[in-house]
Design a protein around this motif. Structure first.
Motif, PDB file in Angstrom:
ATOM      1  N   ILE A 335       0.724  -1.210  -0.243  1.00 40.95           N
ATOM      2  CA  ILE A 335      -0.070   0.064   0.049  1.00 40.95           C
ATOM      3  C   ILE A 335       0.786   1.268   0.011  1.00 40.95           C
ATOM      4  O   ILE A 335       1.619   1.529   0.969  1.00 40.95           O
ATOM      5  CB  ILE A 335      -1.051   0.090   1.307  1.00 40.95           C
ATOM      6  N   ILE A 336       0.582   2.174  -1.120  1.00 40.29           N
ATOM      7  CA  ILE A 336       1.378   3.452  -1.199  1.00 40.29           C
ATOM      8  C   ILE A 336       0.436   4.477  -0.610  1.00 40.29           C
ATOM      9  O   ILE A 336      -0.736   4.615  -0.908  1.00 40.29           O
ATOM     10  CB  ILE A 336       1.635   3.807  -2.555  1.00 40.29           C
ATOM     11  N   SER A 337       1.151   5.366   0.564  1.00 45.56           N
ATOM     12  CA  SER A 337       0.333   6.328   1.085  1.00 45.56           C
ATOM     13  C   SER A 337       1.100   7.503   1.165  1.00 45.56           C
ATOM     14  O   SER A 337       2.047   7.604   1.976  1.00 45.56           O
ATOM     15  CB  SER A 337      -0.098   5.725   2.714  1.00 45.56           C
ATOM     16  N   ASN A 338       0.537   8.643   0.695  1.00 45.19           N
ATOM     17  CA  ASN A 338       0.975   9.891   0.804  1.00 45.19           C
ATOM     18  C   ASN A 338      -0.263  11.001   1.149  1.00 45.19           C
ATOM     19  O   ASN A 338      -0.454  11.905   0.934  1.00 45.19           O
ATOM     20  CB  ASN A 338       1.808  10.385  -0.450  1.00 45.19           C
ATOM     21  N   SER A 355      -2.578  -8.945   5.375  1.00 44.53           N
ATOM     22  CA  SER A 355      -1.275  -8.464   5.683  1.00 44.53           C
ATOM     23  C   SER A 355      -0.881  -7.431   4.675  1.00 44.53           C
ATOM     24  O   SER A 355      -1.377  -7.433   3.563  1.00 44.53           O
ATOM     25  CB  SER A 355      -0.181  -9.652   5.190  1.00 44.53           C
ATOM     26  N   HIS A 356      -0.125  -6.406   4.886  1.00 46.23           N
ATOM     27  CA  HIS A 356       0.158  -5.068   4.166  1.00 46.23           C
ATOM     28  C   HIS A 356       1.537  -4.676   4.309  1.00 46.23           C
ATOM     29  O   HIS A 356       2.033  -4.581   5.526  1.00 46.23           O
ATOM     30  CB  HIS A 356      -0.922  -4.183   4.181  1.00 46.23           C
ATOM     31  N   ILE A 357       2.231  -4.395   3.394  1.00 43.01           N
ATOM     32  CA  ILE A 357       3.477  -3.862   3.287  1.00 43.01           C
ATOM     33  C   ILE A 357       3.497  -2.334   3.064  1.00 43.01           C
ATOM     34  O   ILE A 357       2.614  -2.006   1.871  1.00 43.01           O
ATOM     35  CB  ILE A 357       4.479  -4.546   2.301  1.00 43.01           C
ATOM     36  N   ASP A 358       3.777  -1.359   3.929  1.00 45.55           N
ATOM     37  CA  ASP A 358       3.526  -0.017   3.590  1.00 45.55           C
ATOM     38  C   ASP A 358       4.712   0.636   3.155  1.00 45.55           C
ATOM     39  O   ASP A 358       5.746   0.693   3.778  1.00 45.55           O
ATOM     40  CB  ASP A 358       3.078   0.615   5.156  1.00 45.55           C
ATOM     41  N   CYS A 359       4.105   1.449   2.049  1.00 45.91           N
ATOM     42  CA  CYS A 359       5.164   2.520   1.625  1.00 45.91           C
ATOM     43  C   CYS A 359       4.958   3.772   1.989  1.00 45.91           C
ATOM     44  O   CYS A 359       4.044   4.394   1.098  1.00 45.91           O
ATOM     45  CB  CYS A 359       5.440   2.330  -0.094  1.00 45.91           C
ATOM     46  N   ILE A 386      -0.821  -4.459  -5.368  1.00 46.14           N
ATOM     47  CA  ILE A 386      -0.277  -3.219  -4.984  1.00 46.14           C
ATOM     48  C   ILE A 386      -1.495  -2.254  -5.078  1.00 46.14           C
ATOM     49  O   ILE A 386      -2.396  -2.194  -5.912  1.00 46.14           O
ATOM     50  CB  ILE A 386       0.799  -2.625  -5.913  1.00 46.14           C
ATOM     51  N   ALA A 387      -1.658  -1.253  -3.880  1.00 46.96           N
ATOM     52  CA  ALA A 387      -2.876  -0.332  -3.805  1.00 46.96           C
ATOM     53  C   ALA A 387      -2.479   0.924  -3.664  1.00 46.96           C
ATOM     54  O   ALA A 387      -1.330   1.208  -3.046  1.00 46.96           O
ATOM     55  CB  ALA A 387      -3.946  -0.743  -2.529  1.00 46.96           C
ATOM     56  N   LEU A 388      -2.921   1.780  -4.359  1.00 46.77           N
ATOM     57  CA  LEU A 388      -2.482   3.373  -4.338  1.00 46.77           C
ATOM     58  C   LEU A 388      -3.916   4.178  -4.545  1.00 46.77           C
ATOM     59  O   LEU A 388      -4.837   3.768  -5.393  1.00 46.77           O
ATOM     60  CB  LEU A 388      -1.451   3.621  -5.127  1.00 46.77           C
ATOM     61  N   VAL A 415      -3.081  -4.773  -9.653  1.00 45.96           N
ATOM     62  CA  VAL A 415      -3.121  -3.135  -9.129  1.00 45.96           C
ATOM     63  C   VAL A 415      -4.587  -2.882  -8.772  1.00 45.96           C
ATOM     64  O   VAL A 415      -5.536  -3.054  -9.843  1.00 45.96           O
ATOM     65  CB  VAL A 415      -2.605  -2.343 -10.441  1.00 45.96           C
ATOM     66  N   ILE A 416      -4.578  -2.197  -7.455  1.00 45.95           N
ATOM     67  CA  ILE A 416      -5.721  -1.582  -7.343  1.00 45.95           C
ATOM     68  C   ILE A 416      -5.445   0.029  -7.212  1.00 45.95           C
ATOM     69  O   ILE A 416      -4.662   0.352  -6.237  1.00 45.95           O
ATOM     70  CB  ILE A 416      -6.122  -2.188  -5.725  1.00 45.95           C
ATOM     71  N   VAL A 417      -6.454   0.647  -7.833  1.00 47.05           N
ATOM     72  CA  VAL A 417      -6.443   2.084  -7.458  1.00 47.05           C
ATOM     73  C   VAL A 417      -7.569   2.707  -7.334  1.00 47.05           C
ATOM     74  O   VAL A 417      -8.779   2.509  -7.545  1.00 47.05           O
ATOM     75  CB  VAL A 417      -6.364   2.620  -9.079  1.00 47.05           C
TER      76      VAL A 417
END
Length: 622
Positions: A335-338, A355-359, A386-388, A415-417
């Motif tokens: 998961i990309i998070s800004n 389970s998630h890996i965080d960016c 991947i989710a963003l 990809v999840i958007v």
């Protein structure tokens, strides 16, 4: 209220008296303004609540066929005998598509919006629109008695009691239409030039056909050069003036929402919710849902490869449905998070034990694609998705979904958007970008009403999720998709009226076009940005990363500034603004999405300047 939702346009005629001018086009493709008159008629029909338009074609039918490709709510059907038959055979030809009461129009008409509005508001089923004296030279006079039509003729002497002149726009009930089509084969057999007007008169003794006369209606039927000149010089300018007055005179009190959603909607979207009560298990409603599903996919150019699954929820519901349905139990999601909505994805996963890996990136800062690639390499065996967020409305930053998606696909990751506030506002090609799941809602850039969310899923990927043991019930993507495709109805009770509003909003989107909606939003942003800079406000996000749909403005440090006071002052003037959320600096946010214009933004900036000057707030621009 919208009483009728289907329309039939008769567009098969040769237009022989205009051959030199038409240059091998149907009469409906004459241009008086920016669009052919047939397209102008389509736009007015949509505005009055029509969601299904059938055009009977003949001469140069390919022009109308192109309209059906452009507008998903338009269907065409060819009358192969158009050159030798009258209009009743064309109307008869439409019978395979006519399934309800409808508005009947001729394709060569130019008319003011009030013509349609009058028929839609008329309380009885069958009504022919009439006007006062036009001096057109080929008038059809309509005889009436006791509020009913009794005969029609081009000879005034045949009319005992004149109701007015036939306009060529009528409201026809399904019952009346069936009477006309029952007569049509025999009548057309004996008279090849049998017209639909003849059919109306022939059944008027069995079915009451009423009329409404607008004495000074602005309209003209263009049959020859004289009519065309009159339309250009006199009638069309009058129509433009009257129609613009209707737009200005809103029937619903208007409030401009500059918050991130829900967005300001058109009156026609609001009015679309005023419908007869219907059980959502009826086929009619299932057909509506199916049309919405198809067109939601069409907006992002995914037709044939993707499916839309809808939920009665806010946008977060769609995100939750996606994450909790597609990630296998033995895999993780990167998961990309800004911003707050990337963080919300992480919170959803925590709630389901996914389970998630965080960016994690500082809010307001762009995503470093090389960092994402490094994480994909590091956790390649663990990550399935991947989710963003595309447009992170916390701060108004636009993330590069195409580059990130293509990178992820290279690693075999789906990809999840979250496109909640970019869908239908910023062009997205879901196939070209390599997106497998895209989530959005009805109440932002598509300009519908709050209460519906959806996930647009690559069908191949969605089918594979049926093997995943469900973590959820209401929000299970595959179960909701499977239920609808098998039964033609939604699994759980939907917000019926909101669907009608979304259907109307989609029609208005396709009328405006993807290009023009994006252009309108971008132009509003430019006005907003320039105005804020002139006042001295500073922006949170670097210009090249801004989405041009929402702008985060750094709050002034002047002690005279107070957000709540500014909000209340602007609210009284008809504008809603929104506080910031969680960024490194205190901000407030201004969105330029929804059914608003540059004029609205300019007016808002004027009130904002009044506040700044009145409070003597010191600002320093970027």
């Amino acid at each position: 209220m919208f009483n009728v939702r289907q329309a039939v346009i008769l567009g098969a005629g040769l237009g022989s008296r205009l051959r030199g001018t038409l240059d091998d086009r149907p009469k409906g493709f004459l241009k008086l303004g920016n669009r052919p008159i047939a397209e102008e008629s389509i736009a007015k029909l949509v505005r009055t609540g029509i969601t299904d338009i059938v055009i009977v074609t003949g001469y140069c039918h390919q022009f109308y066929d192109q309209l059906s490709e452009k507008y998903p709510f338009v269907r065409t059907i060819l009358n192969p005998d158009f050159a030798t038959t009258g209009s009743m055979l064309s109307l008869y030809t439409a019978s395979q598509y006519v399934n309800s009461d409808f508005l009947l129009l001729e394709s060569d008409l130019v008319y003011e919006y009030n013509a349609l509005q009058t028929l839609q508001n008329f309380p009885k089923d069958n009504c022919i629109l009439l006007s006062g004296k036009t001096g057109a030279g080929d008038e059809v006079y309509v005889g009436v008695s006791d509020d009913r039509v009794v005969n029609m003729s081009k000879c005034r002497d045949d009319i005992k009691c004149l109701g007015g002149e036939l306009v060529g726009i009528s409201k026809i009930s399904l019952e009346l239409y069936k009477h006309m089509t029952d007569l049509a084969p025999e009548k057309c057999k004996h008279n090849s030039q049998y017209q639909y007007e003849d059919g109306l008169v022939d059944v008027s003794d069995k079915i009451a056909i009423h009329y409404q006369c607008i004495e000074n209606l602005a309209w003209i039927e263009i049959d020859d050069e004289t009519h065309l000149s009159k339309a250009r010089e006199k009638i069309y300018p009058l129509i433009e003036q009257r129609d613009s007055e209707i737009i200005v005179s809103k029937r619903v009190e208007r409030h401009v929402l500059l918050n991130p959603g829900p967005a300001t909607t058109t009156d026609t979207v609001k009015h679309a919710m005023v419908v007869n009560d219907i059980c959502p298990r009826e086929k009619e409603f299932g057909d509506l849902v199916e049309s919405v599903r198809q067109d939601l996919v069409r907006v992002v150019h995914g037709t044939g490869v993707y499916e839309a699954v809808l939920f009665a929820s806010s946008g977060t519901g769609a995100v939750e449905a996606c994450l909790s349905s597609v990630v296998p139990h033995d895999k993780a999601v990167l998961i990309i998070s800004n911003g707050a909505y990337g963080k919300r994805m992480q919170q959803i996963c925590d709630g389901y034990g996914i389970s998630h890996i965080d960016c994690n990136i500082d809010w307001g800062k762009p995503v470093d694609c090389s960092q994402v690639e490094t994480l994909l390499e590091q956790y390649q065996q663990d990550i399935s998705h991947i989710a963003l967020v595309h447009h992170e409305t916390t701060v108004g930053i636009l993330n590069d979904i195409t580059t990130i998606s293509r990178t992820a696909v290279g690693f075999g990751v789906e990809v999840i958007v979250d496109a909640m506030s970019s869908y239908a506002g910023i062009p997205i090609d879901i196939k070209d970008s390599g997106i497998h799941y895209l989530t959005a809602s009805a109440n932002k850039c598509i300009q519908g009403m709050a209460g519906l969310s959806f996930v647009i899923c690559k069908k191949e990927s969605l089918e594979k999720t049926k093997e995943i043991k469900p973590r959820n019930f209401y929000f299970n993507l595959y179960q909701n998709y499977s239920f609808f495709t098998q039964k033609h109805e939604m699994q759980f009770t939907p917000p019926v009226q909101i669907f009608y509003a979304l259907r109307q909003a989609l029609n208005e989107y396709f009328l405006e076009t993807e290009q023009n909606r994006g252009k309108r939003y971008a132009e509003m942003y430019e006005v907003l940005e320039n105005g804020l800079q002139k006042l001295g406000f500073r922006f949170l996000v670097e210009k090249k990363y801004r989405a041009k749909i929402l702008t985060a403005i750094i709050e002034p440090e002047d002690e005279n500034y107070c957000f709540s006071e500014m909000h209340d002052l602007l609210y009284k003037q008809g504008f809603t603004i929104y506080p910031g959320k969680g960024a490194m600096q205190n901000t407030f946010r201004l969105a330029n999405m929804g059914a608003i214009t540059k004029h609205d933004i300019t007016k808002f900036l004027g009130y904002l300047e009044e506040y700044v000057v009145k409070k003597d707030i010191k600002l320093t621009s970027n």
